[in-house]
Structures are given as structure tokens and as C-alpha cells.
Design a protein around this motif. Sequence first.
Motif, PDB file in Angstrom:
ATOM      1  N   THR A 136       0.855  -1.182   0.000  1.00  0.00           N
ATOM      2  CA  THR A 136       0.000   0.000   0.000  1.00  0.00           C
ATOM      3  C   THR A 136       0.891   1.232   0.000  1.00  0.00           C
ATOM      4  O   THR A 136       1.794   1.340   0.833  1.00  0.00           O
ATOM      5  N   GLU A 146      -2.946   0.238  -3.936  1.00  0.00           N
ATOM      6  CA  GLU A 146      -2.476  -1.082  -3.531  1.00  0.00           C
ATOM      7  C   GLU A 146      -1.784  -1.694  -4.742  1.00  0.00           C
ATOM      8  O   GLU A 146      -2.403  -1.901  -5.778  1.00  0.00           O
ATOM      9  N   ARG A 192      -7.657   3.096  -4.143  1.00  0.00           N
ATOM     10  CA  ARG A 192      -8.684   3.160  -3.117  1.00  0.00           C
ATOM     11  C   ARG A 192      -9.513   4.419  -3.313  1.00  0.00           C
ATOM     12  O   ARG A 192      -8.979   5.501  -3.546  1.00  0.00           O
ATOM     13  N   SER A 211      -7.873   6.259   4.668  1.00  0.00           N
ATOM     14  CA  SER A 211      -7.378   5.049   5.316  1.00  0.00           C
ATOM     15  C   SER A 211      -6.134   4.533   4.601  1.00  0.00           C
ATOM     16  O   SER A 211      -6.217   3.982   3.512  1.00  0.00           O
ATOM     17  N   GLU A 268      -5.029  -3.297   5.779  1.00  0.00           N
ATOM     18  CA  GLU A 268      -6.332  -3.936   5.555  1.00  0.00           C
ATOM     19  C   GLU A 268      -7.345  -2.862   5.186  1.00  0.00           C
ATOM     20  O   GLU A 268      -7.486  -1.859   5.869  1.00  0.00           O
ATOM     21  N   TYR A 269      -8.070  -3.092   4.090  1.00  0.00           N
ATOM     22  CA  TYR A 269      -9.042  -2.118   3.599  1.00  0.00           C
ATOM     23  C   TYR A 269     -10.197  -2.878   2.972  1.00  0.00           C
ATOM     24  O   TYR A 269      -9.990  -3.763   2.141  1.00  0.00           O
ATOM     25  N   THR A 270     -11.412  -2.554   3.386  1.00  0.00           N
ATOM     26  CA  THR A 270     -12.584  -3.250   2.872  1.00  0.00           C
ATOM     27  C   THR A 270     -13.478  -2.346   2.042  1.00  0.00           C
ATOM     28  O   THR A 270     -14.542  -2.760   1.611  1.00  0.00           O
ATOM     29  N   GLY A 271     -13.046  -1.132   1.798  1.00  0.00           N
ATOM     30  CA  GLY A 271     -13.852  -0.186   1.037  1.00  0.00           C
ATOM     31  C   GLY A 271     -13.783  -0.419  -0.456  1.00  0.00           C
ATOM     32  O   GLY A 271     -13.285  -1.435  -0.938  1.00  0.00           O
ATOM     33  N   SER A 272     -14.259   0.553  -1.187  1.00  0.00           N
ATOM     34  CA  SER A 272     -14.330   0.465  -2.646  1.00  0.00           C
ATOM     35  C   SER A 272     -12.958   0.698  -3.282  1.00  0.00           C
ATOM     36  O   SER A 272     -12.220   1.590  -2.873  1.00  0.00           O
ATOM     37  N   LYS A 273     -12.645  -0.135  -4.289  1.00  0.00           N
ATOM     38  CA  LYS A 273     -11.382  -0.024  -5.017  1.00  0.00           C
ATOM     39  C   LYS A 273     -11.664  -0.073  -6.515  1.00  0.00           C
ATOM     40  O   LYS A 273     -12.642  -0.661  -6.937  1.00  0.00           O
TER      41      LYS A 273
END
Length: 135
Positions: free
Chosen positions: A44, A54, A63, A68, A72-77
Motif C-alpha cells: 500500500t 495497492e 482506493r 485510510s 487492511e481495507y474493505t472499502g471500494s477499489k
Amino acid sequence: MGVTPRHVCRPPGNVSQVVFHNHSNWSLEDTGALLSSGQKDYVTVQLQNGEIWELSRCSRNKRENTSSLGYEYTGSKKEFPCVDGYIYDQNTWKSTAVTQWNLVCDRKWLAMLIQPLFMFGVLLGSVTFGYFSDR
């Protein structure tokens, strides 16, 4: 000649901060040695313009949420191809045919063609020049 070192996609700009497995302040060139070939690791990075990317072996993701920087990232990419080239781990090999011509990911088949073509050239040369030497 055809060794493929560990690599990640090159980011689309100048990097200001690097995060790899929640370790920050790594140099982007130094993270190549940490990537293991069997895992789906990524690096990242935050660019100087604030964008967060990423970087993985054959793609890079931007991202959408730039607040953030964590690993670890769970949002929109949004996924992009590696059009800017690759950064290779140069701890073992400084330069190979793979690194000079970017023979990774979608061009990997060219790297696997180097050795058979070389051996075919040896065969053809030995038959041809063997015949001429007998003459």
C-alpha cells in the motif's frame, strides 16, 4: 537468463509513504524482497498527491477512500493494469532478460520461450556449422 524476480506494479506517481503488512516507512524498492511468491501480498502506497494505491504483482488498485492508509481495507477499489512498468527485487539478480523487457504477468509466456529458442539456435548452429566445417 530467464529468472523472474519478485515484483510489484510501479505506482502512477511519486510515493510519499509505503505500508507493507502494517510496517510503514519501508522504501518501495525494499519491499520486493519481502513479497513471498505463494501469497497474495500487496504493497500500500500513498502518493504525494494524496491518492492511495495497492500494488500487487500484476495489477494495482486505487482506493476510493483516501483517509485510510492501513494495510487492511474493505472499502471500494478500482483496478488498473500495470501500464507504468514494474519494480523488481534486485537483491539477488541485478538484471535479467525478464526485468529488461518486463516479461511478467501477461507477457510471461515470452520469458518461458527464451530457453527453448536458445537451445534450438544451438542445435541449428551445430548442424549448419558442422556441415560447413566438414566441407
